[in-house]
Write an enzyme that holds these catalytic residues in place. Structure first.
Site: not given
Length: 287
Positions: A194, A212
């Protein structure tokens, strides 16, 4: 990399004790898009210095808020390369309103491991209690590990929501910031998927993707704010399946149906012609 179901299934992970403060709660809320308007009192209630209201989805980060190292997928009987792993699904059940400050302990076990052929799905169940032993929340999550299937385990079943055969009752737009993943990683998820372009490329993505659980929290907050009048205690059970990739800066569209006493929803990325982001979203009233 290995999966030994004889050891893994039913195994208890080490207990985790942790604490949190209103500042921790505010950090999480900012990371999932709360308080964007400094003149909005309802939004500012998420970042109050003394007693902020607390989204039940805070449960997904409470134990790891102060983590600064990348996670490892290393459990009893399980050792998997982090680059092969994505979050599969998440459920949080809040048994009472979450306090803005507290101490707690979580016990987690490996509930099941499914063999999908090309991948393995590891299902974890966690129970969290406060200092007095009172139940705070329970969680159920799944980890999808690419290339780790084929070990001869049971395939298992996948939960699918039956949506009403009509247009959604509500549509909610949820913008994300280009730096959304960098904000969210301050809540303890330091997976380089990320934040590191090279790591993301090795995992098969064009650039770092949004966590997520950040998408999960942003959608939960948006539903609470727009359909529940900002009442964080209105929804006690929130579950979703991660159905696709979200890149920081994209806009999400949440389609919501009122289905009896619960809300069901799907989440798509409007910037990519409705590419799926979350599916099987179910919001149930607090008990």
């Amino acid at each position: 990399m290995t999966i030994d179901t004889r050891i893994a299934i039913g195994a208890e992970l080490p207990e985790v004790s942790f604490s949190w403060t209103p500042s921790d709660v505010a950090r999480y809320h900012l990371a999932v898009g709360a308080a964007t308007d400094p003149t909005d009192r309802a939004g500012l209630a998420y970042v109050d210095d003394v007693a902020p209201k607390v989204l039940p989805s805070f449960a997904t980060v409470a134990a790891s808020l102060h983590t600064t190292e990348p996670p490892q997928v290393s459990f009893p009987g399980v050792n998997i390369d982090l680059a092969k792993v994505v979050h599969g699904s998440q459920q949080v059940v809040a048994h009472r309103p979450l306090p803005a400050r507290g101490k707690a302990m979580t016990r987690t076990r490996i509930a099941a491991i499914q063999d999908k052929g090309s991948a393995a799905v590891i299902i974890l169940e966690g129970v969290t209690r406060d200092e007095s032993g009172e139940l705070l929340w329970t969680t159920r999550s799944s980890i999808f590990a690419k290339g780790e299937g084929g070990f001869g385990g049971e395939r298992g079943t996948s939960r699918k929501v039956q949506y009403p055969d009509r247009e959604p009752d509500y549509r909610v737009s949820v913008p994300t910031l280009p730096q959304q993943a960098l904000l969210y990683r301050l809540c303890g998820d330091r997976n380089p998927l990320h934040s590191d372009p090279e790591f993301a490329a090795k995992a098969g993505f064009t650039r770092p993707i949004l966590h997520g659980l950040c998408t999960y929290g942003m959608v939960f907050r948006a539903i609470v704010d727009t359909l529940c009048g900002g009442d964080v205690a209105a929804i006690g059970d929130f579950s979703a399946t991660f159905a696709g990739v979200v890149y920081p800066g994209e806009e999400l569209v949440v389609s919501v149906w009122v289905d009896g006493e619960q809300l069901v929803a799907t989440v798509a990325v409007s910037d990519r012609e409705g590419a799926p982001a979350l599916a099987n979203v179910v919001c149930s009233q607090a008990g």
